[in-house]
Write a protein that holds these residues in place. Sequence first.
Motif, PDB file in Angstrom:
ATOM      1  N   VAL A  10      -6.213   1.589  -7.491  1.00 24.69           N
ATOM      2  CA  VAL A  10      -6.511   2.533  -6.422  1.00 24.69           C
ATOM      3  C   VAL A  10      -7.164   1.772  -5.282  1.00 24.69           C
ATOM      4  O   VAL A  10      -8.176   1.088  -5.472  1.00 24.69           O
ATOM      5  N   GLY A  11      -6.558   1.865  -4.100  1.00 30.15           N
ATOM      6  CA  GLY A  11      -7.118   1.207  -2.927  1.00 30.15           C
ATOM      7  C   GLY A  11      -7.889   2.145  -2.023  1.00 30.15           C
ATOM      8  O   GLY A  11      -8.813   1.741  -1.330  1.00 30.15           O
ATOM      9  N   ASN A  12      -7.501   3.423  -2.013  1.00 35.78           N
ATOM     10  CA  ASN A  12      -8.149   4.436  -1.194  1.00 35.78           C
ATOM     11  C   ASN A  12      -8.433   5.636  -2.085  1.00 35.78           C
ATOM     12  O   ASN A  12      -7.540   6.438  -2.366  1.00 35.78           O
ATOM     13  N   ALA A  13      -9.667   5.745  -2.550  1.00 38.13           N
ATOM     14  CA  ALA A  13     -10.010   6.776  -3.532  1.00 38.13           C
ATOM     15  C   ALA A  13      -9.835   8.182  -2.978  1.00 38.13           C
ATOM     16  O   ALA A  13      -9.394   9.090  -3.698  1.00 38.13           O
ATOM     17  N   ASP A  14     -10.153   8.385  -1.709  1.00 35.90           N
ATOM     18  CA  ASP A  14     -10.014   9.719  -1.123  1.00 35.90           C
ATOM     19  C   ASP A  14      -8.546  10.141  -1.076  1.00 35.90           C
ATOM     20  O   ASP A  14      -8.201  11.283  -1.417  1.00 35.90           O
ATOM     21  N   ALA A  15      -7.687   9.216  -0.651  1.00 33.22           N
ATOM     22  CA  ALA A  15      -6.255   9.534  -0.586  1.00 33.22           C
ATOM     23  C   ALA A  15      -5.690   9.781  -1.982  1.00 33.22           C
ATOM     24  O   ALA A  15      -4.853  10.673  -2.173  1.00 33.22           O
TER      25      ALA A  15
ATOM     26  N   ARG B  57       6.986   2.743   2.054  1.00 28.69           N
ATOM     27  CA  ARG B  57       5.869   1.818   2.235  1.00 28.69           C
ATOM     28  C   ARG B  57       6.381   0.526   2.851  1.00 28.69           C
ATOM     29  O   ARG B  57       7.552   0.155   2.686  1.00 28.69           O
TER      30      ARG B  57
ATOM     31  N   THR C  52      -6.735  13.259  -3.141  1.00 29.42           N
ATOM     32  CA  THR C  52      -5.916  14.261  -2.459  1.00 29.42           C
ATOM     33  C   THR C  52      -4.526  14.337  -3.077  1.00 29.42           C
ATOM     34  O   THR C  52      -3.961  15.421  -3.255  1.00 29.42           O
TER      35      THR C  52
ATOM     36  N   GLU D 163       0.834  -1.196   0.000  1.00 24.54           N
ATOM     37  CA  GLU D 163       0.000   0.000   0.000  1.00 24.54           C
ATOM     38  C   GLU D 163       0.869   1.247   0.000  1.00 24.54           C
ATOM     39  O   GLU D 163       1.786   1.384   0.814  1.00 24.54           O
TER      40      GLU D 163
ATOM     41  N   GLY E 161      -2.710   6.356  -1.684  1.00 18.78           N
ATOM     42  CA  GLY E 161      -3.963   5.754  -2.115  1.00 18.78           C
ATOM     43  C   GLY E 161      -3.891   4.629  -3.119  1.00 18.78           C
ATOM     44  O   GLY E 161      -4.897   3.962  -3.369  1.00 18.78           O
ATOM     45  N   THR E 162      -2.745   4.386  -3.740  1.00 18.32           N
ATOM     46  CA  THR E 162      -2.636   3.282  -4.683  1.00 18.32           C
ATOM     47  C   THR E 162      -2.119   2.029  -3.983  1.00 18.32           C
ATOM     48  O   THR E 162      -1.493   2.099  -2.916  1.00 18.32           O
ATOM     49  N   VAL E 163      -2.393   0.890  -4.587  1.00 17.47           N
ATOM     50  CA  VAL E 163      -2.017  -0.400  -4.014  1.00 17.47           C
ATOM     51  C   VAL E 163      -1.513  -1.301  -5.132  1.00 17.47           C
ATOM     52  O   VAL E 163      -1.979  -1.209  -6.273  1.00 17.47           O
TER      53      VAL E 163
END
Length: 297
Positions: free
Chosen positions: A60-65, A124, A68, A37, A41-43
């Motif tokens: 994309v694992g966390n769209a909000d991050a 990471r 941003t 991770e 936000g990407t994975v």
Amino acid sequence: MSNQLRPLDHLVLPVADLTVAEQRYAALGFTVAPRGEHPFGTVNACVYLSDDTFLEPLAVGNADAATTAVESGNVFVSHHTKYQTRAGQEGFSALVLGTLDAAADHERFRAEGISGGDMLRFSRPFIGKDGSSGEATFLLAFAADLRAPDALFFTCERIGVPKVDRAPLTEHANGAARLKRVILVAPEPQLFETLFTKLLDDAAVVPTSSGFKIATATTDIEVLEPKAAATLLGTETWDAFDPTLQLAAVEFAVSDLGATGELLQRKGIASDQRNGIICVAPAPGQGVPFLFSEDGR
């Protein structure tokens, strides 16, 4: 392998669903690393090879991050977003070279007019196949060309290398040992010779009947005309009307092509073999053709 040549580091391969990609790579006979991770936000779920290169299926694992990160000017996430918007959810978006000094690369790219934007530094966690873990830190310097909107190039300096045994992750049931060739397509390949000499520290361009080749310390890069690419990849046509440079396919060196073919058949993977090369067409989780050939071909 010449110490004077810059090595290939890895390839970025956007996917729509990372779980589907993990399943596809496993079916192809690759050992897939545990997910990594990014803080923006990407994975990914990487495939490591014994020549110290790797593939990076990316989602994309966390769209909000990720949103941003794009708003803050993160070149890596911005390109991933643009690629999936313009070219599709799956494919081949970035070619990454190794470096010992990303900051110097950034200044050189700026001076030569090919900078892709601000540098990126991040860390990471890294998890080995046996569950051991560490933290990896990277510094990236970006290069780009307006004639190649779907292709990003960058150098990657591995600043912090985790003390994790990665060897088990480089053993693949399909026999893949290294990245043998990266294939790109452009209607007029010669227009991009200068770009690659800048990226590869004035490495020699070798003209071919259908484009050109240029060597890294680990892998050959070949830019082909559309007709030649279509013949190699077993497709009827390649979009000759797209004037841009496209990252198109990946070739792996394997120890025994017959064994690789038998594994793909057992796994139910459709493939086409000709001229000493097995070609596996794109499928969900695998956005571009994968080629397999023996190292001595």
